[in-house]
Design a protein around this motif. Structure first.
Motif, short mmCIF file in Angstrom:
data_model
loop_
_atom_site.label_atom_id
_atom_site.label_comp_id
_atom_site.label_asym_id
_atom_site.label_seq_id
_atom_site.Cartn_x
_atom_site.Cartn_y
_atom_site.Cartn_z
N HIS A 258 1.10 -1.33 0.17
CA HIS A 258 -0.06 0.08 -0.06
C HIS A 258 0.94 1.20 0.01
N PRO A 259 1.49 1.83 -1.18
CA PRO A 259 2.39 2.69 -1.19
C PRO A 259 1.71 4.03 -0.76
N SER A 260 0.54 4.24 -0.59
CA SER A 260 0.00 5.53 -0.34
C SER A 260 -0.48 5.62 1.26
N GLN A 261 0.13 4.79 2.13
CA GLN A 261 -0.11 4.66 3.47
C GLN A 261 1.19 5.45 4.08
N ILE A 262 1.03 5.70 5.43
CA ILE A 262 2.12 6.06 6.29
C ILE A 262 2.66 4.83 6.94
N HIS A 263 4.18 4.90 6.59
CA HIS A 263 4.83 3.57 6.75
C HIS A 263 5.55 3.54 8.23
N LYS A 264 5.85 2.43 8.98
CA LYS A 264 6.31 2.43 10.24
C LYS A 264 7.85 3.12 10.25
N SER A 265 8.53 2.67 8.93
CA SER A 265 9.82 3.20 8.81
C SER A 265 9.90 4.86 8.83
N GLY A 266 8.94 5.52 8.71
CA GLY A 266 8.79 6.94 8.75
C GLY A 266 8.69 7.37 10.22
N PHE A 267 7.84 6.47 10.91
CA PHE A 267 7.78 6.94 12.45
C PHE A 267 9.07 6.35 13.10
N ASP A 268 9.70 5.57 12.57
CA ASP A 268 11.11 5.13 13.23
C ASP A 268 11.91 6.18 12.87
N PHE A 269 12.16 6.75 11.90
CA PHE A 269 13.20 7.93 11.59
C PHE A 269 12.72 9.05 12.42
N LEU A 270 11.63 9.39 12.62
CA LEU A 270 10.99 10.54 13.41
C LEU A 270 11.50 10.38 15.01
N THR A 271 11.38 9.15 15.31
CA THR A 271 11.63 8.79 16.65
C THR A 271 13.22 8.86 16.91
N ALA A 272 13.87 8.59 16.04
CA ALA A 272 15.44 8.51 16.02
C ALA A 272 15.94 10.13 15.88
N LEU A 273 15.14 10.69 15.04
CA LEU A 273 15.51 12.15 14.97
C LEU A 273 15.15 12.76 16.24
N LYS A 274 14.14 12.65 16.93
CA LYS A 274 13.69 13.28 18.39
C LYS A 274 14.80 12.99 19.28
N LYS A 275 15.49 11.80 19.21
CA LYS A 275 16.60 11.56 20.12
C LYS A 275 17.85 12.23 19.79
N ASN A 276 18.00 12.45 18.33
CA ASN A 276 19.38 13.09 17.79
C ASN A 276 18.94 14.24 17.14
N LYS B 251 -1.56 3.06 15.90
CA LYS B 251 -1.89 2.12 15.22
C LYS B 251 -2.81 2.59 14.18
N GLU B 252 -3.59 3.17 14.45
CA GLU B 252 -4.49 3.92 13.36
C GLU B 252 -3.57 4.31 12.17
N VAL B 253 -2.76 5.43 12.26
CA VAL B 253 -2.07 5.96 11.28
C VAL B 253 -1.38 4.99 10.30
N LEU B 254 -0.87 3.93 11.00
CA LEU B 254 0.09 2.98 10.18
C LEU B 254 -0.93 1.95 9.57
N ASN B 255 -2.38 2.01 9.82
CA ASN B 255 -3.29 1.24 9.10
C ASN B 255 -3.17 1.58 7.52
N ALA B 256 -3.59 0.72 6.80
CA ALA B 256 -3.88 1.02 5.36
C ALA B 256 -5.00 1.73 5.28
N ASP B 257 -5.98 1.78 6.16
CA ASP B 257 -7.29 2.52 5.79
C ASP B 257 -7.02 3.97 6.35
N PHE B 258 -6.03 4.42 6.81
CA PHE B 258 -5.72 5.63 7.26
C PHE B 258 -6.11 6.87 6.46
N LEU B 259 -5.55 6.66 5.03
CA LEU B 259 -5.65 7.40 3.96
C LEU B 259 -7.46 7.90 3.78
#
Length: 233
Positions: free
Chosen positions: A7-25, A195-203
Motif C-alpha cells: 500500500h504505497p499511499s499509506q504512512i509507513h512504520k519506517s517513517g515513524f522510526d526515522f522521526l523517533t530517532a530524529l527526536k533523540k538526535n 496504530k490507526e495512522v499506520l493502518n492501510a485505511d488511514f488515507l
C-alpha cells in the motif's frame, strides 16, 4: 534499491522510526549523516500527501497543486524560539481551498504519539473574526446545529481553538452565545493513535475527516463572503 510496498499511499512504520530517532538526535551532524534516509521517508510521505489530495479533490476544489507542495519543511525557524533544536519531529502539510468563496483550510500532522487531522481557521484576520462574531451574536443557531450534530461530535468532539477569557470587545459578557463569541480560532481536530495512522485505511479515514468539515466550512464561507444584508462581497 527502493522498497516495494503493498500500500504505497499509506504512512509507513519506517517513517515513524526515522522521526523517533530524529527526536533523540535532533542535531545537524546526525541529520546530515542520515540525509538519505530522510529523503527516502519524505518521498513516501509525498506519495501519501498526493493520494490524500486526490481524495480531497473528489469532493472539494483545492488550490494546492500537488501533495509535494502541501508538505511543510522539516527545518524549524528557531530565530524567535527558546527551543533551538533545528528539526521538526513530525511530517505535516496543508491544503488550501480554491477561490475566495471557499474559506477554511485542511491540515495533517503525522508524529509518533501525536498524530491528528485538523482544519478550520488558525489565524483569522480581525475583519473576518469580527464578521463571524457578529453573525454568531445575531443568531448562533446555525453554528450550534453544526457543532452539536452527531456526526460532528463523533468526529471532532467539540469546537477547539484559543479563546478570550471574558468577552471580546464590543460584546456583552452575559450574551447568550458568549461561549462561541470567545473563540479567536475555530479549529476542528481529530486525533489518531499510532496504530490507526499506520493502518492501510488511514488515507480513507483522513479524507472522511476532511469531508466531515464541510458543513462547518460551508457555514463560515457563507458568513465571510456575504454582507449582513445577504449580498455577495
Amino acid at each position: 534499491m527502493a522498497k516495494q510496498y503493498k500500500h504505497p499511499s499509506q504512512i509507513h512504520k519506517s517513517g515513524f522510526d526515522f522521526l523517533t530517532a530524529l527526536k533523540k538526535n535532533n542535531n545537524r551532524e546526525w541529520f546530515n549523516a542520515h540525509k538519505d534516509v530522510f529523503l527516502q521517508e519524505q518521498a513516501l510521505v509525498e506519495v501519501f500527501a498526493e493520494a490524500l489530495l486526490q481524495e480531497l479533490s473528489s469532493h472539494d476544489e483545492i488550490k494546492t497543486p500537488s501533495g509535494k507542495k502541501s508538505l511543510h519543511r522539516i527545518y524549524r525557524d528557531t530565530r524567535f524560539s527558546a527551543d533551538k533544536t533545528p528539526y521538526k519531529t513530525n511530517w505535516s502539510g496543508n491544503f488550501k481551498r480554491a477561490t475566495k468563496y471557499r474559506r477554511g483550510g485542511y491540515y495533517f500532522h503525522i508524529e509518533p504519539g501525536n498524530s491528528f487531522i485538523a482544519g478550520g481557521f488558525w489565524g483569522p484576520n480581525p475583519q473576518d473574526l469580527k464578521r463571524v462574531r457578529e453573525d454568531i451574536a445575531f443568531d448562533a443557531t446555525p453554528l450550534r446545529k453544526i457543532i452539536n450534530s452527531k456526526s460532528f461530535k463523533a468526529t471532532f468532539g467539540t469546537l477547539k481553538g484559543e479563546q478570550v477569557k471574558t468577552a471580546p470587545k464590543g460584546f456583552e459578557i452575559d450574551h447568550e452565545a458568549i461561549d462561541l463569541l470567545r473563540y479567536k480560532q475555530f479549529l476542528l481536530i481529530r486525533k489518531f493513535a499510532d496504530k490507526e495512522v499506520l493502518n492501510a485505511d488511514f488515507l480513507k479515514a483522513a479524507n472522511q475527516t476532511f469531508k466531515a468539515m464541510r458543513p462547518f466550512f460551508d457555514y463560515m464561507s457563507e458568513v465571510l463572503t456575504t454582507s449582513p444584508n445577504g449580498e455577495g462581497m
